[in-house]
Design an enzyme around this catalytic site. Structure first.
Site, PDB file in Angstrom:
ATOM      1  N   GLU A  17       0.946  -1.375   0.169  1.00  0.00           N
ATOM      2  CA  GLU A  17       0.160   0.058   0.034  1.00  0.00           C
ATOM      3  C   GLU A  17       0.951   1.097  -0.136  1.00  0.00           C
ATOM      4  O   GLU A  17       1.778   1.367   0.663  1.00  0.00           O
ATOM      5  CB  GLU A  17      -0.893   0.005   1.128  1.00  0.00           C
ATOM      6  CG  GLU A  17      -1.904   1.213   1.257  1.00  0.00           C
ATOM      7  CD  GLU A  17      -2.913   1.066   2.471  1.00  0.00           C
ATOM      8  OE1 GLU A  17      -3.502   0.032   2.502  1.00  0.00           O
ATOM      9  OE2 GLU A  17      -3.154   2.109   3.094  1.00  0.00           O
ATOM     10  N   ALA A  51     -10.012  11.270   2.794  1.00  0.00           N
ATOM     11  CA  ALA A  51     -11.537  11.676   3.105  1.00  0.00           C
ATOM     12  C   ALA A  51     -12.081  12.910   2.784  1.00  0.00           C
ATOM     13  O   ALA A  51     -13.280  12.997   3.103  1.00  0.00           O
ATOM     14  CB  ALA A  51     -11.899  10.966   4.341  1.00  0.00           C
ATOM     15  N   ARG A 108     -15.625   3.815   4.018  1.00  0.00           N
ATOM     16  CA  ARG A 108     -16.472   4.870   4.388  1.00  0.00           C
ATOM     17  C   ARG A 108     -15.448   6.144   4.592  1.00  0.00           C
ATOM     18  O   ARG A 108     -15.787   7.285   4.164  1.00  0.00           O
ATOM     19  CB  ARG A 108     -16.873   4.683   5.663  1.00  0.00           C
ATOM     20  CG  ARG A 108     -18.014   5.818   6.069  1.00  0.00           C
ATOM     21  CD  ARG A 108     -18.467   5.609   7.784  1.00  0.00           C
ATOM     22  NE  ARG A 108     -17.121   6.073   8.276  1.00  0.00           N
ATOM     23  CZ  ARG A 108     -17.347   6.007   9.802  1.00  0.00           C
ATOM     24  NH1 ARG A 108     -18.368   5.757  10.422  1.00  0.00           N
ATOM     25  NH2 ARG A 108     -16.239   6.406  10.417  1.00  0.00           N
ATOM     26  N   ASP A 110     -12.517   8.046   7.461  1.00  0.00           N
ATOM     27  CA  ASP A 110     -13.085   8.696   8.670  1.00  0.00           C
ATOM     28  C   ASP A 110     -13.699   9.859   8.776  1.00  0.00           C
ATOM     29  O   ASP A 110     -13.402  10.644   7.890  1.00  0.00           O
ATOM     30  CB  ASP A 110     -11.680   8.947   9.534  1.00  0.00           C
ATOM     31  CG  ASP A 110     -10.615   7.726   9.932  1.00  0.00           C
ATOM     32  OD1 ASP A 110     -11.603   6.894  10.488  1.00  0.00           O
ATOM     33  OD2 ASP A 110      -9.619   7.634   9.717  1.00  0.00           O
ATOM     34  N   LYS A 164     -21.208  -5.761   4.571  1.00  0.00           N
ATOM     35  CA  LYS A 164     -20.352  -5.360   3.550  1.00  0.00           C
ATOM     36  C   LYS A 164     -19.983  -6.287   2.241  1.00  0.00           C
ATOM     37  O   LYS A 164     -19.954  -6.251   1.199  1.00  0.00           O
ATOM     38  CB  LYS A 164     -19.139  -4.852   4.360  1.00  0.00           C
ATOM     39  CG  LYS A 164     -18.122  -4.114   3.217  1.00  0.00           C
ATOM     40  CD  LYS A 164     -17.274  -3.082   4.046  1.00  0.00           C
ATOM     41  CE  LYS A 164     -16.551  -3.557   5.471  1.00  0.00           C
ATOM     42  NZ  LYS A 164     -15.683  -2.251   5.906  1.00  0.00           N
TER      43      LYS A 164
END
Ligand code: FAD
Length: 286
Positions: A17, A51, A108, A110, A164
């Site tokens: 990542e 986000a 989603r 934070d 999910k």
């Protein structure tokens, strides 16, 4: 290639990542990172997404595209929905399609007090369901061996995780953890709940004390005494702490692979030196 095809091939999936460079650095700095990471030959590289909404996040798609189309490595674009409308998501999906990106980690995100959350997507499961209905993408999701900080209980968190998966998520990646027993207990509960999709274990090599403090305050990972002793012993000696952090992560990974983990997801923190040393140590084990 859709990353769901990578699992169940008698091989532990190994992924990395990275995050887009900060606003103050040039996007070109990512080439230095990728030039070094490509020699690891990961099964895929995922790119994080802020986000803060779509405007600040064009870099995720741009970098995922470089990974896929310039380096020939499978790419996963993270996508957080807390500050997105359906129109925002549609536009991002179009952009990803145009760049040949087939994999999305649906999140989603934070909740940031600076932004009022948009109303179209409340949970990652809403985003996964929306993308799944539109079709064309492989969707993965996040999970939390030590329970998501907002969940009322680990049991409810796992029930929500099931929603999910039912919404179209085909594999999961865990939040970082430093105690493998936490992961093994979690996996037992996940399977008991009837969630059967592959789960990658998220490992973060710790290289400095500040990083640990930040991570622990953000995600609440518990610190085994072996780990705390390591930090105490090498605090103040950056190179020694980095080497100890690498050894700790390798130790975790060897144990996870020996115990049948389906995948290892390395949070590289854009530090190719650390990622390369870990990869070198485990390359014959995957
Ligand atoms: P959700 O799955 O929506 O869960 C959030 C909370 O809601 C949980 O407490 C859950 O129990 C509950 N819940 C979920 N679904 C339901 C439902 N249907 N009904 C009722 N309750 C429900 N953040 C970023 O900003 N950018 C990134 O790129 C990023 N990448 C990440 C990658 C990984 C592998 C992980 C583990 C986390 C990542 N995060 C990232 C952090 C993540 O955005 C936060 O942890 C966030 O708080 C939760 O996101 P989620 O997708 O897990 O949310």
């Amino acid at each position: 290639m859709k990353i769901s095809e990578l699992f169940n091939k008698n091989k532990t999936v190994f992924s990395l990542e990275i995050f887009p460079p900060k606003k103050t650095s040039s996007v070109d700095t990512i080439y230095d990172t990728l030039d070094q990471l490509k020699d690891i030959h990961p099964d895929f590289v995922s790119v994080t997404y802020g986000a803060g909404g779509s405007i600040v996040n064009n870099l995720t798609c741009e970098i995922a595209s470089i990974i896929k189309n310039k380096y020939g490595i499978e790419a996963v674009a993270h996508l957080t929905c807390v500050n997105c409308t359906k129109e925002d998501v549609d536009s991002i999906l179009d952009q990803l399609k145009q760049n040949n990106i087939e994999n999305i980690l649906a999140l989603r995100g934070d909740i940031n007090p600076e932004y009022t959350p948009k109303k179209d997507f409340k949970h990652a499961s809403d985003l996964a369901g929306y993308i799944s209905k539109k079709g064309g993408f492989n969707i993965s999701g996040a999970c939390y061996p030590e329970c998501h900080v907002e969940a009322p209980s680990p049991e409810e968190d796992i029930l929500n995780l099931k929603k999910k998966v039912e919404a179209g998520v085909s594999s999961l990646t865990t939040q970082l953890f430093f105690d493998n027993n936490v992961f093994y207990n979690f996996m037992e509960n996940v399977r008991k709940a009837g969630i059967s999709v592959p789960v990658e274990a998220g490992i973060m090599p710790v290289t400095n004390k500040k990083q640990i403090e930040r991570m622990v305050s953000m995600c609440g990972a518990s610190l085994p005494s072996k780990f705390v002793k390591m930090i105490q012993k090498y605090d103040g000696n950056q190179e020694a702490l980095r080497d100890a952090g690498i050894a700790y992560a390798v130790d975790q990974i060897v144990d996870l692979i020996s115990n049948g983990a389906e995948g290892i997801h390395l949070y590289t923190m854009n530090n190719p030196l650390v990622a390369c040393r870990i990869s070198e140590a485990i390359k014959n084990l995957l």
